[in-house]
Design a protein around this motif. Structure first.
Motif, PDB file in Angstrom:
ATOM      1  N   HIS A   1     -10.921  -1.973  -1.485  1.00  0.00           N
ATOM      2  CA  HIS A   1     -11.232  -0.578  -1.756  1.00  0.00           C
ATOM      3  C   HIS A   1     -12.293  -0.567  -2.842  1.00  0.00           C
ATOM      4  O   HIS A   1     -12.023  -0.945  -3.985  1.00  0.00           O
ATOM      5  N   GLY A   2     -13.488  -0.176  -2.478  1.00  0.00           N
ATOM      6  CA  GLY A   2     -14.613  -0.220  -3.405  1.00  0.00           C
ATOM      7  C   GLY A   2     -14.655   0.947  -4.366  1.00  0.00           C
ATOM      8  O   GLY A   2     -13.945   1.954  -4.193  1.00  0.00           O
TER       9      GLY A   2
ATOM     10  N   LEU B   1       0.823  -1.213   0.000  1.00  0.00           N
ATOM     11  CA  LEU B   1       0.000   0.000   0.000  1.00  0.00           C
ATOM     12  C   LEU B   1       0.859   1.265   0.000  1.00  0.00           C
ATOM     13  O   LEU B   1       0.373   2.348   0.290  1.00  0.00           O
ATOM     14  N   GLY B   2       2.163   1.091  -0.279  1.00  0.00           N
ATOM     15  CA  GLY B   2       3.056   2.240  -0.354  1.00  0.00           C
ATOM     16  C   GLY B   2       3.734   2.610   0.943  1.00  0.00           C
ATOM     17  O   GLY B   2       4.412   3.632   1.020  1.00  0.00           O
TER      18      GLY B   2
ATOM     19  N   ASP C   1     -16.871   2.994  -4.539  1.00  0.00           N
ATOM     20  CA  ASP C   1     -17.418   4.144  -3.825  1.00  0.00           C
ATOM     21  C   ASP C   1     -16.365   4.873  -2.998  1.00  0.00           C
ATOM     22  O   ASP C   1     -16.656   5.853  -2.328  1.00  0.00           O
ATOM     23  N   GLY C   2     -15.107   4.371  -3.035  1.00  0.00           N
ATOM     24  CA  GLY C   2     -14.026   5.005  -2.292  1.00  0.00           C
ATOM     25  C   GLY C   2     -13.876   4.507  -0.869  1.00  0.00           C
ATOM     26  O   GLY C   2     -12.952   4.905  -0.162  1.00  0.00           O
ATOM     27  N   GLU C   3     -14.772   3.647  -0.436  1.00  0.00           N
ATOM     28  CA  GLU C   3     -14.739   3.135   0.931  1.00  0.00           C
ATOM     29  C   GLU C   3     -13.881   1.880   1.030  1.00  0.00           C
ATOM     30  O   GLU C   3     -13.812   1.086   0.104  1.00  0.00           O
ATOM     31  N   PHE C   4     -13.254   1.705   2.185  1.00  0.00           N
ATOM     32  CA  PHE C   4     -12.468   0.508   2.449  1.00  0.00           C
ATOM     33  C   PHE C   4     -13.329  -0.535   3.139  1.00  0.00           C
ATOM     34  O   PHE C   4     -14.296  -0.209   3.827  1.00  0.00           O
ATOM     35  N   GLY C   5     -12.986  -1.789   2.953  1.00  0.00           N
ATOM     36  CA  GLY C   5     -13.680  -2.890   3.596  1.00  0.00           C
ATOM     37  C   GLY C   5     -12.711  -4.033   3.815  1.00  0.00           C
ATOM     38  O   GLY C   5     -11.516  -3.935   3.508  1.00  0.00           O
ATOM     39  N   LEU C   6     -13.221  -5.115   4.346  1.00  0.00           N
ATOM     40  CA  LEU C   6     -12.421  -6.310   4.597  1.00  0.00           C
ATOM     41  C   LEU C   6     -13.078  -7.514   3.948  1.00  0.00           C
ATOM     42  O   LEU C   6     -14.300  -7.576   3.821  1.00  0.00           O
ATOM     43  N   GLY C   7     -12.270  -8.465   3.597  1.00  0.00           N
ATOM     44  CA  GLY C   7     -12.720  -9.775   3.165  1.00  0.00           C
ATOM     45  C   GLY C   7     -11.775 -10.787   3.777  1.00  0.00           C
ATOM     46  O   GLY C   7     -10.604 -10.474   4.028  1.00  0.00           O
ATOM     47  N   THR C   8     -12.263 -11.978   4.064  1.00  0.00           N
ATOM     48  CA  THR C   8     -11.394 -12.970   4.705  1.00  0.00           C
ATOM     49  C   THR C   8     -11.561 -14.344   4.077  1.00  0.00           C
ATOM     50  O   THR C   8     -12.623 -14.706   3.585  1.00  0.00           O
ATOM     51  N   VAL C   9     -10.456 -15.076   4.134  1.00  0.00           N
ATOM     52  CA  VAL C   9     -10.437 -16.482   3.770  1.00  0.00           C
ATOM     53  C   VAL C   9      -9.757 -17.208   4.925  1.00  0.00           C
ATOM     54  O   VAL C   9      -8.669 -16.819   5.358  1.00  0.00           O
ATOM     55  N   LEU C  10     -10.413 -18.245   5.444  1.00  0.00           N
ATOM     56  CA  LEU C  10      -9.827 -19.080   6.490  1.00  0.00           C
ATOM     57  C   LEU C  10      -9.534 -20.444   5.870  1.00  0.00           C
ATOM     58  O   LEU C  10     -10.451 -21.148   5.447  1.00  0.00           O
ATOM     59  N   ASN C  11      -8.257 -20.764   5.768  1.00  0.00           N
ATOM     60  CA  ASN C  11      -7.803 -22.036   5.207  1.00  0.00           C
ATOM     61  C   ASN C  11      -7.471 -22.964   6.361  1.00  0.00           C
ATOM     62  O   ASN C  11      -6.415 -22.831   6.989  1.00  0.00           O
ATOM     63  N   LEU C  12      -8.376 -23.885   6.638  1.00  0.00           N
ATOM     64  CA  LEU C  12      -8.294 -24.772   7.782  1.00  0.00           C
ATOM     65  C   LEU C  12      -7.788 -26.139   7.346  1.00  0.00           C
ATOM     66  O   LEU C  12      -8.294 -26.703   6.370  1.00  0.00           O
ATOM     67  N   GLU C  13      -6.803 -26.670   8.058  1.00  0.00           N
ATOM     68  CA  GLU C  13      -6.305 -28.018   7.790  1.00  0.00           C
ATOM     69  C   GLU C  13      -6.353 -28.809   9.083  1.00  0.00           C
ATOM     70  O   GLU C  13      -5.787 -28.403  10.099  1.00  0.00           O
TER      71      GLU C  13
END
Length: 142
Positions: free
Chosen positions: A87-88, A38-39, A90-102
């Motif tokens: 970053h949508g 992100l710089g 609309d200029g807004e930030f959000g979160l997304g998640t992936v849970l890789n379970l073993e």
């Protein structure tokens, strides 16, 4: 509702850009930095990593609880949590998640069942349900 525990964290300074994080009990004291992607300098942890660590630890506890309720013996548990800052348009930030379970000691259907059960009972999963995209990838360890 009975309170079981309250974690207290203080964040000072510039938040994700050079701020400092400390827990009330002193067990976690760290700097924050914007990731290189992100710089930023990328020379310290960031909020997404801390969120992923908290969720991962909580999720494995939920997996262990779900297994115990079903009298399933696990030989190993690992989760790799990817917390993605988005970053949508609309200029807004959000979160997304992936849970890789073993999970070790179980077959693939049981791993999937335990991943789904943990997602139903984990407090982080409950807190984010319907608010952010979440993917649970549960696999049986080879």
């Amino acid at each position: 509702m009975t309170v079981s525990y309250t974690g207290v964290v203080t964040v000072t300074g510039e938040g994700r850009n050079g701020g400092h994080v400390s827990t009330g009990d002193g067990h976690l004291v760290t700097r924050l930095a914007i990731p290189k992607e992100l710089g930023g300098a990328g020379d310290a942890t960031n909020p997404e990593q801390l969120f992923a660590a908290g969720w991962g630890a909580c999720f494995l506890g939920a997996v262990r609880r779900a297994a115990a309720q079903r009298k399933i013996s696990l030989t190993s548990t690992t989760v790799v949590v990817e917390a993605t800052l988005t970053h949508g348009d609309d200029g807004e930030f959000g979160l997304g998640t992936v849970l890789n379970l073993e999970l070790g000691g179980v077959d693939q259907p049981t791993a999937a069942e335990l991943g789904a059960a943990a997602h139903r009972i984990c407090p982080y999963s409950k807190a984010t349900r319907g608010n952010i995209p979440v993917t649970i990838n549960a696999t049986a360890a080879a």
